[in-house]
Design an enzyme around this catalytic site. Structure first.
Site, mmCIF file in Angstrom:
data_model
loop_
_atom_site.group_PDB
_atom_site.id
_atom_site.type_symbol
_atom_site.label_atom_id
_atom_site.label_comp_id
_atom_site.label_asym_id
_atom_site.label_seq_id
_atom_site.Cartn_x
_atom_site.Cartn_y
_atom_site.Cartn_z
ATOM 1 N N ASP A 63 -7.376 -2.338 14.157
ATOM 2 C CA ASP A 63 -8.754 -2.839 13.703
ATOM 3 C C ASP A 63 -8.917 -4.060 12.890
ATOM 4 O O ASP A 63 -9.877 -4.348 12.326
ATOM 5 C CB ASP A 63 -9.577 -1.654 12.977
ATOM 6 C CG ASP A 63 -8.859 -1.311 11.452
ATOM 7 O OD1 ASP A 63 -7.909 -1.711 11.123
ATOM 8 O OD2 ASP A 63 -9.300 -0.005 11.042
ATOM 9 N N GLU B 135 -9.761 -1.614 5.410
ATOM 10 C CA GLU B 135 -10.301 -1.304 6.547
ATOM 11 C C GLU B 135 -11.818 -1.954 6.646
ATOM 12 O O GLU B 135 -12.006 -2.660 5.858
ATOM 13 C CB GLU B 135 -10.776 0.130 6.504
ATOM 14 C CG GLU B 135 -9.296 1.210 6.241
ATOM 15 C CD GLU B 135 -8.603 1.241 7.599
ATOM 16 O OE1 GLU B 135 -8.603 0.191 8.505
ATOM 17 O OE2 GLU B 135 -8.134 2.048 8.112
ATOM 18 N N ASP C 82 0.771 -1.148 0.044
ATOM 19 C CA ASP C 82 0.064 -0.003 0.025
ATOM 20 C C ASP C 82 1.015 1.192 -0.017
ATOM 21 O O ASP C 82 2.055 1.033 0.102
ATOM 22 C CB ASP C 82 -1.045 0.085 1.174
ATOM 23 C CG ASP C 82 -0.426 -0.450 2.406
ATOM 24 O OD1 ASP C 82 1.023 -0.397 2.611
ATOM 25 O OD2 ASP C 82 -0.920 -0.592 3.408
ATOM 26 N N HIS D 27 -6.733 -4.816 10.328
ATOM 27 C CA HIS D 27 -6.661 -4.588 8.617
ATOM 28 C C HIS D 27 -5.407 -5.257 8.148
ATOM 29 O O HIS D 27 -4.368 -5.345 8.930
ATOM 30 C CB HIS D 27 -6.837 -3.225 7.787
ATOM 31 C CG HIS D 27 -5.761 -2.277 8.769
ATOM 32 N ND1 HIS D 27 -6.338 -1.040 9.219
ATOM 33 C CD2 HIS D 27 -4.458 -2.118 8.536
ATOM 34 C CE1 HIS D 27 -5.079 -0.385 9.621
ATOM 35 N NE2 HIS D 27 -4.090 -1.478 9.261
HETATM 36 C C1 GLP Z 1 -0.820 0.338 8.478
HETATM 37 C C2 GLP Z 1 -0.126 -0.379 7.302
HETATM 38 C C3 GLP Z 1 -0.429 -1.895 7.621
HETATM 39 C C4 GLP Z 1 0.186 -2.225 8.715
HETATM 40 C C5 GLP Z 1 -0.459 -1.772 9.927
HETATM 41 C C6 GLP Z 1 0.146 -1.968 11.281
HETATM 42 O O1 GLP Z 1 -1.982 0.651 8.653
HETATM 43 N N1 GLP Z 1 -0.926 0.069 6.077
HETATM 44 O O2 GLP Z 1 0.160 -2.669 6.246
HETATM 45 O O3 GLP Z 1 0.135 -3.667 9.062
HETATM 46 O O4 GLP Z 1 -0.099 -0.161 9.877
HETATM 47 O O5 GLP Z 1 1.075 -1.093 11.734
HETATM 48 P P1 GLP Z 1 2.246 -1.345 12.684
HETATM 49 O O6 GLP Z 1 3.228 -2.410 12.400
HETATM 50 O O7 GLP Z 1 2.952 0.030 13.028
HETATM 51 O O8 GLP Z 1 1.546 -1.695 13.958
#
Ligand code: GLP
Length: 271
Positions: free
Chosen positions: A142, A149, A67, A144
């Site tokens: 959440d 989402e 993404d 995802h």
């Molecule tokens: C963002 C990214 C996800 C990732 C998530 C969790 O939303 N788009 O791909 O898994 O954050 O992030 P973190 O690893 O900082 O908890």
């Protein structure tokens, strides 16, 4: 589904990096799906170490990132902590340290003039590369994957997606705040591979750490499949699934002892 529980973040990261390295060694031109966020940083550090100290070779590897925020792109003129694009994150945390070819490292273009068309193009490139051999995934609070989402279709493809408030909060606190960017100024939309796209990866590996994620990990792995928690689609995947957790993230799993036992048995019988 293999659920591996490691003592801490460092052990989780090393384990995950070893799995990725295994793919690269057995198939030097493999296609990797990569993720951003704080979780994979340790895994990337270990891969960089393997590249530098053990000669892990990325020269034939192709990578596809999950993404990118809409409206941002890598700006090397800005200091790292002022450029919040995922492209820049990947460049700083992994790509610039290894020998993956620039033209083989795909990240959705957040500055695309025609995001809809770009999403179709992105899917096409994954197909042309022969599909993703191993998709690395983190987990949003959440539930995802990427930016899929709650409410995203479990068959969704690469597309533009509005970010949920919880995600905005988390990503603001983790990345935007330190750049003194006002929360209202951070991107509220992103381009993300869909759940359908992710499920087409031949194999997937999800890594999660920390007690903040314990509840959502349990829902994702042991709860009912629902588009309200898009990562529950993990339960539908047909390839090899590896979930690597630290003790804190695993702490709310109802069947934690069972998963630990399986691991012990596998070691005992060399499986
Ligand atoms: C963002 C990214 C996800 C990732 C998530 C969790 O939303 N788009 O791909 O898994 O954050 O992030 P973190 O690893 O900082 O908890």
């Amino acid at each position: 589904m293999d659920i591996i529980i490691k003592e801490n973040y460092e052990e989780m990261s090393k384990y995950a990096a070893n799995i990725i390295a295994g793919y690269i060694r057995s198939k030097p031109n493999c296609v990797l799906g990569l993720a951003t966020g704080s979780t994979p940083i340790g895994t990337y550090k270990e891969l960089i170490r393997m590249h530098k100290e053990e000669g892990l070779d990325f020269s034939q590897v192709t990578t596809f990132n999950l993404d990118e925020y809409l409206g941002v792109g890598m700006d090397l003129n800005k200091p790292y902590d002022m450029d919040q694009s995922y492209a820049r994150f990947m460049y700083e945390e992994l790509l610039k340290h290894i020998n993956v070819k620039k033209e083989n490292a795909y990240i959705p273009d957040g500055l695309s003039k025609n995001p809809k068309e770009h999403c179709l193009w992105y899917e096409e490139q994954i197909k042309k590369a022969g599909g993703i051999d191993l998709q690395l995934l983190g987990l949003g609070r959440d539930g995802h994957w990427g930016f899929n989402e709650p409410g995203s279709s479990l068959g969704s493809r690469t597309r533009v997606q509005a970010l949920a408030e919880e995600t905005l909060d988390d990503n603001y606190n983790a990345f935007y705040k330190k750049a003194n960017i006002d929360r209202s100024e951070m991107p509220h939309f992103a381009i993300t591979m869909g759940i359908g796209t992710i499920l087409e990866a031949k194999n997937i590996m999800m890594i999660v750490n920390g007690s903040k994620k314990a509840e959502i990990v349990a829902k994702c792995l042991e709860g009912p499949i629902t588009s309200q928690i898009t990562s529950t689609a993990i339960q539908l995947h047909s390839g090899e699934i590896t979930v690597v957790l630290d003790e804190e993230a695993a702490s709310k799993l109802a069947r934690i002892d069972h998963y630990k036992n399986i691991e012990k048995m596998k070691l005992k019988y060399g499986l």
